[in-house]
Scaffold this motif. Sequence first.
Motif, PDB file in Angstrom:
ATOM      1  N   GLU A 457       0.827  -1.208   0.000  1.00 12.65           N
ATOM      2  CA  GLU A 457       0.000   0.000   0.000  1.00 12.65           C
ATOM      3  C   GLU A 457       0.859   1.255   0.000  1.00 12.65           C
ATOM      4  O   GLU A 457       0.548   2.233  -0.693  1.00 12.65           O
ATOM      5  CB  GLU A 457      -0.935  -0.008   1.215  1.00 12.65           C
ATOM      6  N   GLU A 460       2.591   1.639  -3.601  1.00 14.82           N
ATOM      7  CA  GLU A 460       1.621   1.959  -4.657  1.00 14.82           C
ATOM      8  C   GLU A 460       1.067   3.370  -4.483  1.00 14.82           C
ATOM      9  O   GLU A 460       0.686   4.014  -5.465  1.00 14.82           O
ATOM     10  CB  GLU A 460       0.489   0.933  -4.666  1.00 14.82           C
ATOM     11  N   GLY A 461       1.045   3.857  -3.261  1.00 16.76           N
ATOM     12  CA  GLY A 461       0.547   5.209  -3.023  1.00 16.76           C
ATOM     13  C   GLY A 461       1.546   6.295  -3.359  1.00 16.76           C
ATOM     14  O   GLY A 461       1.198   7.477  -3.416  1.00 16.76           O
ATOM     15  N   GLN A 462       2.801   5.917  -3.601  1.00 17.02           N
ATOM     16  CA  GLN A 462       3.842   6.910  -3.862  1.00 17.02           C
ATOM     17  C   GLN A 462       3.948   7.303  -5.329  1.00 17.02           C
ATOM     18  O   GLN A 462       4.515   8.351  -5.636  1.00 17.02           O
ATOM     19  CB  GLN A 462       5.198   6.387  -3.377  1.00 17.02           C
ATOM     20  N   LEU A 463       3.427   6.479  -6.237  1.00 18.23           N
ATOM     21  CA  LEU A 463       3.609   6.755  -7.660  1.00 18.23           C
ATOM     22  C   LEU A 463       2.380   6.302  -8.435  1.00 18.23           C
ATOM     23  O   LEU A 463       1.990   5.134  -8.374  1.00 18.23           O
ATOM     24  CB  LEU A 463       4.860   6.027  -8.184  1.00 18.23           C
ATOM     25  N   LYS A 464       1.783   7.221  -9.166  1.00 18.02           N
ATOM     26  CA  LYS A 464       0.598   6.923  -9.959  1.00 18.02           C
ATOM     27  C   LYS A 464       0.941   5.908 -11.051  1.00 18.02           C
ATOM     28  O   LYS A 464       1.984   6.010 -11.707  1.00 18.02           O
ATOM     29  CB  LYS A 464       0.064   8.208 -10.595  1.00 18.02           C
ATOM     30  N   GLY A 465       0.064   4.937 -11.225  1.00 15.33           N
ATOM     31  CA  GLY A 465       0.268   3.928 -12.252  1.00 15.33           C
ATOM     32  C   GLY A 465       1.120   2.758 -11.821  1.00 15.33           C
ATOM     33  O   GLY A 465       1.366   1.836 -12.604  1.00 15.33           O
ATOM     34  N   SER A 467       1.770  -0.653  -9.865  1.00 10.01           N
ATOM     35  CA  SER A 467       0.995  -1.783  -9.369  1.00 10.01           C
ATOM     36  C   SER A 467       1.956  -2.907  -8.998  1.00 10.01           C
ATOM     37  O   SER A 467       2.818  -3.281  -9.799  1.00 10.01           O
ATOM     38  CB  SER A 467       0.007  -2.267 -10.438  1.00 10.01           C
ATOM     39  N   LEU A 491       4.610  -0.656 -14.134  1.00  8.81           N
ATOM     40  CA  LEU A 491       4.356   0.770 -14.178  1.00  8.81           C
ATOM     41  C   LEU A 491       3.807   1.107 -15.556  1.00  8.81           C
ATOM     42  O   LEU A 491       4.406   0.733 -16.576  1.00  8.81           O
ATOM     43  CB  LEU A 491       5.642   1.553 -13.916  1.00  8.81           C
ATOM     44  N   GLU A 492       2.665   1.778 -15.573  1.00  4.15           N
ATOM     45  CA  GLU A 492       2.035   2.128 -16.845  1.00  4.15           C
ATOM     46  C   GLU A 492       2.971   2.984 -17.681  1.00  4.15           C
ATOM     47  O   GLU A 492       3.746   3.779 -17.171  1.00  4.15           O
ATOM     48  CB  GLU A 492       0.721   2.875 -16.593  1.00  4.15           C
TER      49      GLU A 492
END
Length: 619
Positions: A457, A460-465, A467, A491-492
């Motif tokens: 958690e 994943e909360g530190q960087l958008k995209g 997973s 990462l997207e």
Amino acid sequence: MKEDREKGISGAVVLEERVHFRPEFLEYVRRVRILSEAGKDSMEYASFPAEATEIDGRTVYRDGRSVVFNSRKDFQEKPVVSANGEELKRIRLVPPGLSGDCVVELKWKEPVDPDWGPMPRSYGYMHWWRLGGPYMTQLSVLEVPIKLYWAQMIQYQSQEPKIEYRGDSKIYTFQNLPAMTEPPYSSEFARDVPRFTLYAPLSFLSEYNQKPHQEYWKAAVEFFYKPYFENGMRKSSAFGRLLSELSSGLPDEPRAKAIELFYRLNARVKNAHHLTKSEEAGVSRKEKLAEVKNLEEAALRGYASAAGMRLLYYHLLKGVGIQPRIALVADRDRWQFRYSVHNIFQFTDELIGVGTDPASTIWIDPAARFTKPGQVDPDYQGTWALAVDTKDWSVASFQVPADSEASNQARFDFQLSLEDEGDQFSMAARYTGYLAQRERNRYALLDQKEQDRLLKERLEGQLKGLSLREAAVENARIPHEPVLIKVAGSLEQESGRHRVVRPFPGMESPIWIPDAFPEQRKVPIQIPYRRTWEAVSRFRLPKGFKLGEAPSMDLGNVFGQVQWTAAPAPSGAPDEVVVRFRVTVTTHTASSGQYEYFKTFLSWVDRARRQTVTLERAS
């Protein structure tokens, strides 16, 4: 009233603050004019004590409307972030209805226990009040009884108070106290604000109050700390069996012996103040609250309080032939120990040490269950403390050593696979020193599944995209081992003529970067601890792409060094790229005159941690 930066009025103005000591209660009054959204935090409060009564507040708007509140439950809760960027396990209370243009009035009472002293029992044997603060304060009044039988001390630097006597009271009045902000990386006691301190008098030390400092502290240790550590211990057969069990086969060298004894004790007796969630379910309240000097009961039950663990370890050391040292230390954000102030309640913790002198001693905190011996909390590093040699109970003031950057290291290894639908990656991290302790503080009390879930958690909360499909924490409960973090995920990626690679996905900043900096700074810079932070990322170029122009950094100043490079691998596959990022923080404290250098250093760190690698399509 409007904001006027030239006059020091920004965000809010404290119109009035009062602390009034009465025989039955303390009365607090506070009125604040909030001038903008930025000033709303001027009305945040630490949690009211349970005994607080007659809470009476209202938020008043320009049009005459108001919001009334009279209970703690009317307040909202907000997490506390320290001046070093770390979120603390505390909350602040925010009154309801705050806006960027209002007046807030609040008063409350806290009953005094006459059998305890002139303040609530929850305040302890010593308490201090800060007058003024981050916003200009027009009027600050402290009213105390003339016949106040507890010791008192008022401190101020740039402005003297007006002192007057009225009836049975002595009144200190400060007017137009300038705003004293809490800049990032600062210590509470470095700020120029008035403080009033009360602490309990001790009759057995009264004759030493006017004597030289060395005589006072020698007497304080002889009559207070020596009895605490030596007298009234309940030890019998169970303690004897525990000593025999834990001492078998210990190393001969004293420091190695003390370290091994610490580990054996923690494996055999659990600290009831630092239980894991699964352990918590099996321990009764009575076991948690066992009398601290009952070492016999601790040995029988296998549980002791934090204070009980300290005494247990102290007496086990004596049992194996080591005469320990004691360091009386003060958390720099709660108090600043002054050898010249004759007040034994200045200390917030006691460390146990083994060594020939304070500087070379290995200091151990037996009350901290998952802490490696020799790892001193950064809140104590660099502060002044009192060392006690229990061979003869002599005392000496000394400065607690601060870790070098080599003592606190983090190493990250990333492997990236750049695929059409996104970047797949794995990361292995290794933490030592206080960086490892910081990770243990996050995870050690959680069961393994909860540790891994929290890690997932957080990242994943530190960087958008970002997973994660895997996340694992290792060694969170093993102080003598590095803490290991292992993750894997994706990462997207956006398609285009250029491809942008984030070489270190999910990695936090090596040092906290504040959102904003004050224009000027008057207080010293206090970095919690020195450190070395190193990350390496490897990936192969996707088909049809080449490495674009790769910027590099190799910058340094008095605060440390920042390095960043991206280049083809020196050996191996010809299409492999290696990105290296390294930060060393080499300064622990610095004067305000170094402020511009500090901001520059943090800007380098911020730029390097955000740096990406651009790949271009091959022609």
